[in-house]
Write an enzyme that holds these catalytic residues in place. Structure first.
Site, mmCIF file in Angstrom:
data_model
loop_
_atom_site.group_PDB
_atom_site.id
_atom_site.type_symbol
_atom_site.label_atom_id
_atom_site.label_comp_id
_atom_site.label_asym_id
_atom_site.label_seq_id
_atom_site.Cartn_x
_atom_site.Cartn_y
_atom_site.Cartn_z
ATOM 1 N N TYR A 32 -12.773 -10.455 0.231
ATOM 2 C CA TYR A 32 -12.418 -10.103 1.607
ATOM 3 C C TYR A 32 -11.416 -8.935 1.587
ATOM 4 C CZ TYR A 32 -12.227 -11.246 6.582
ATOM 5 O OH TYR A 32 -12.355 -11.213 7.953
ATOM 6 N N VAL A 65 -11.854 -4.688 1.620
ATOM 7 C CA VAL A 65 -12.074 -3.674 2.664
ATOM 8 C C VAL A 65 -13.470 -3.820 3.274
ATOM 9 C CG1 VAL A 65 -12.044 -1.220 3.197
ATOM 10 C CG2 VAL A 65 -10.529 -2.104 1.428
ATOM 11 N N GLN A 66 -14.505 -3.873 2.390
ATOM 12 C CA GLN A 66 -15.865 -4.036 2.905
ATOM 13 C C GLN A 66 -16.095 -5.463 3.407
ATOM 14 O OE1 GLN A 66 -18.725 -2.216 3.504
ATOM 15 N NE2 GLN A 66 -17.391 -0.460 3.203
ATOM 16 N N HIS A 82 -22.564 -1.281 -3.857
ATOM 17 C CA HIS A 82 -22.366 -0.156 -4.764
ATOM 18 C C HIS A 82 -23.279 -0.403 -5.959
ATOM 19 C CE1 HIS A 82 -20.431 3.260 -6.298
ATOM 20 N NE2 HIS A 82 -19.280 2.778 -6.707
ATOM 21 N N GLU A 131 -2.461 25.930 8.889
ATOM 22 C CA GLU A 131 -3.634 26.760 8.574
ATOM 23 C C GLU A 131 -4.521 26.138 7.494
ATOM 24 O OE1 GLU A 131 -4.887 29.146 10.119
ATOM 25 O OE2 GLU A 131 -3.238 29.837 11.394
ATOM 26 N N GLY A 147 -12.898 -6.245 -10.259
ATOM 27 C CA GLY A 147 -12.942 -7.675 -9.935
ATOM 28 C C GLY A 147 -14.327 -8.258 -10.191
ATOM 29 N N GLN A 148 -15.361 -7.466 -9.903
ATOM 30 C CA GLN A 148 -16.740 -7.945 -10.130
ATOM 31 C C GLN A 148 -16.987 -8.227 -11.603
ATOM 32 O OE1 GLN A 148 -19.738 -5.433 -8.331
ATOM 33 N NE2 GLN A 148 -18.663 -5.347 -6.394
ATOM 34 N N GLU A 194 -5.332 22.211 11.423
ATOM 35 C CA GLU A 194 -6.371 22.815 12.278
ATOM 36 C C GLU A 194 -7.755 22.271 11.902
ATOM 37 O OE1 GLU A 194 -6.111 27.070 12.739
ATOM 38 O OE2 GLU A 194 -8.179 27.188 13.481
HETATM 39 N N1 LIG Z 1 -13.786 0.500 0.231
HETATM 40 C C1 LIG Z 1 -14.868 0.749 0.945
HETATM 41 O O1 LIG Z 1 -14.759 0.944 2.136
HETATM 42 C C2 LIG Z 1 -16.241 0.743 0.341
HETATM 43 C C3 LIG Z 1 -17.247 1.533 0.918
HETATM 44 C C4 LIG Z 1 -18.553 1.392 0.469
HETATM 45 C C5 LIG Z 1 -18.815 0.511 -0.588
HETATM 46 N N2 LIG Z 1 -17.796 -0.197 -1.170
HETATM 47 C C6 LIG Z 1 -18.112 -1.141 -2.242
HETATM 48 O O2 LIG Z 1 -17.910 -2.458 -1.742
HETATM 49 C C7 LIG Z 1 -17.441 -3.315 -2.791
HETATM 50 C C8 LIG Z 1 -16.127 -3.914 -2.370
HETATM 51 O O3 LIG Z 1 -15.175 -2.872 -2.264
HETATM 52 P P1 LIG Z 1 -13.793 -3.014 -1.507
HETATM 53 O O4 LIG Z 1 -13.170 -1.673 -1.464
HETATM 54 O O5 LIG Z 1 -14.001 -3.798 -0.263
HETATM 55 O O6 LIG Z 1 -13.030 -3.899 -2.592
HETATM 56 P P2 LIG Z 1 -11.503 -4.289 -2.595
HETATM 57 O O7 LIG Z 1 -10.901 -4.156 -1.257
HETATM 58 O O8 LIG Z 1 -10.821 -3.636 -3.744
HETATM 59 O O9 LIG Z 1 -11.714 -5.848 -2.959
HETATM 60 C C9 LIG Z 1 -10.715 -6.676 -2.970
HETATM 61 C C10 LIG Z 1 -11.281 -8.095 -3.004
HETATM 62 O O10 LIG Z 1 -11.626 -8.422 -4.352
HETATM 63 C C11 LIG Z 1 -10.888 -9.618 -4.703
HETATM 64 N N3 LIG Z 1 -10.642 -9.598 -6.150
HETATM 65 C C12 LIG Z 1 -10.274 -8.544 -6.929
HETATM 66 N N4 LIG Z 1 -10.210 -8.915 -8.218
HETATM 67 C C13 LIG Z 1 -10.556 -10.226 -8.256
HETATM 68 C C14 LIG Z 1 -10.716 -11.181 -9.311
HETATM 69 N N5 LIG Z 1 -10.486 -10.854 -10.591
HETATM 70 N N6 LIG Z 1 -11.085 -12.447 -8.975
HETATM 71 C C15 LIG Z 1 -11.323 -12.777 -7.693
HETATM 72 N N7 LIG Z 1 -11.196 -11.934 -6.662
HETATM 73 C C16 LIG Z 1 -10.828 -10.664 -6.935
HETATM 74 C C17 LIG Z 1 -9.621 -9.511 -3.855
HETATM 75 O O11 LIG Z 1 -8.981 -10.734 -3.768
HETATM 76 P P3 LIG Z 1 -7.357 -10.775 -3.803
HETATM 77 O O12 LIG Z 1 -6.881 -10.107 -2.562
HETATM 78 O O13 LIG Z 1 -7.064 -12.225 -3.877
HETATM 79 O O14 LIG Z 1 -6.948 -9.991 -5.026
HETATM 80 C C18 LIG Z 1 -10.243 -9.061 -2.515
HETATM 81 O O15 LIG Z 1 -10.900 -10.122 -1.874
HETATM 82 C C19 LIG Z 1 -17.331 -2.435 -4.042
HETATM 83 O O16 LIG Z 1 -18.528 -2.549 -4.767
HETATM 84 C C20 LIG Z 1 -17.199 -1.041 -3.471
HETATM 85 O O17 LIG Z 1 -17.612 -0.049 -4.357
HETATM 86 C C21 LIG Z 1 -16.526 -0.097 -0.719
#
Ligand SMILES: NC(=O)c1ccc[n+]([C@@H]2O[C@H](COP(=O)([O-])OP(=O)(O)OC[C@H]3O[C@@H](n4cnc5c(N)ncnc54)[C@H](OP(=O)(O)O)[C@@H]3O)[C@@H](O)[C@H]2O)c1
Length: 347
Positions: free
Chosen positions: A38, A40-41, A124, A244, A102-103, A248
């Protein structure tokens, strides 16, 4: 699919007209969509799917700020919000939305819940494409699909609430059930996409890594910094150099480009600006083309993935990142930017 002419090239895309929300709901009516992560996405996709009438649960590790955020967003512990393993067990579609690092860490746990017929969904192509480095190799009897919104999860949610949508790419890597394609398109519509265009996992990750290192983030900061420095060296004030170079562009010109294209923006600026821009854009293209070639080759060779996995999986990753961001934040250009933003009339 609708065939659309993109600058002389015909492409088949999916719009909400051919694939309306009711059809998406029908396709996914027996599914439990588990949003794993939970960050960003996660929130953008989970809330949009829920508001569009799908059966959604969230999997998030407890005792974290992110869990509290999920509760604040209305997910109910024990009903629609669970620890990751419980959500993965309950879900028939597992949307793997952890950070890429994390994945990798969670994969050995998650894969145990990928029983036959389930779908594993990514936003992704990273984990699957660079499988030698990530170790993410799904079992053969699950669908493996992707919907990648072209923008932040925050924008996905904001645009949804405004009645609009972010465009997304979609892909099927593995179709074990014969339903992978309809599942992925229904999910793409359900998360609130504008239109959907087809890709594969490799193309998605190659273009994404190139884009963020290139014009979306890396190249643009490089060009801003080079121009700002040139103006400053030649005696221009920070205010003049920042206005500049950045202000802008973001406040006046890019909104026009977003609405009507670069050609329209060129056609509607002063004749002096027009002449100069038409003369100089090709020089910038020639100067940067070799850097883009180098960048794409680095992405295709897996070097960018290797570097990002190595740095993101270090324990002190956050501290090192904050140091680098501090350098950017404390640069004169972005300090000047902060002062300029405070002086905007609506502040
Ligand atoms: N950022 C974007 O807007 C965006 C855009 C397009 C595609 N994507 C893709 O969408 C996917 C998610 O991206 P995101 O940016 O949303 O990710 P993110 O915000 O970095 O994800 C954070 C989430 O991962 C959990 N997490 C991280 N490490 C963990 C672990 N070792 N065990 C369990 N939970 C863990 C976090 O939990 P905690 O808070 O408890 O650490 C949190 O729920 C990625 O594949 C990314 O490439 C992202």
């Amino acid at each position: 699919m609708a065939t659309i002419n993109f600058g002389g090239v015909l492409e088949d895309v999916v719009t909400r007209e051919e694939f309306p929300m009711e059809k998406a709901r029908e396709v996914l009516k027996n599914e439990t969509i588990a949003i794993i992560g939970y960050g960003v996405q996660g929130p953008g996709q989970a809330l949009n799917l829920k508001d569009n009438g799908f059966n959604v649960i969230v999997g998030q590790r407890k005792n974290s700020k992110t869990w509290d955020k999920a509760v604040a967003d209305g997910w109910v512990p024990g009903q629609t919000l669970f620890e990751i393993e419980e959500a993965a067990q309950k879900g028939t579609i597992l949307q793997f939305l952890l950070s890429d690092a994390g994945q990798i860490a969670l994969w050995p746990t998650l894969k145990q819940y990928l029983t036959p017929g389930k779908a594993l969904y990514f936003s992704h192509g990273f984990g699957i494409t660079y499988k030698e480095q990530t170790g993410i190799i799904p079992p053969a009897d699950v669908d493996v699909i992707l919907v990648a919104p072209k923008g932040s999860g925050t924008s996905l949610r904001r645009l949804f609430l405004a009645g609009q949508g972010l465009n997304s790419s979609f892909a099927v890597f593995q179709d074990a059930t014969g339903r992978a394609r309809e599942r992925v398109i229904a999910l793409g519509i359900g998360v609130g996409s504008g239109y959907l265009f087809e890709t594969d996992f490799k193309k998605e990750v190659y273009s994404d890594l190139t884009g963020e290192r290139g014009t979306l983030m890396g190249a643009i900061q490089g060009i801003f910094a080079a121009q700002y420095e040139t103006l400053r060296k030649n005696g221009h004030s920070p205010s003049e150099a920042f206005n500049e170079t950045v202000e802008e562009l973001t406040q006046s010109l890019m909104p026009l480009v977003a609405e009507n294209g670069m050609d329209w923006m060129y056609a509607n600026c002063s004749t002096t600006a027009q002449r100069g821009a038409l003369d100089w854009w090709k020089k910038f293209k020639e100067a940067t083309q070799p850097v883009f070639e180098e960048l794409y080759a680095s992405v295709a060779a897996g070097k960018e993935a290797e570097r990002s996995i190595a740095s993101n999986s270090q324990a002190d990753y956050r501290e090192k990142l904050n140091e680098e961001l501090k350098e950017l934040r404390e640069s004169e250009m972005w300090q000047a930017g902060s002062a300029v933003r405070k002086l905007r009339p609506n502040n």
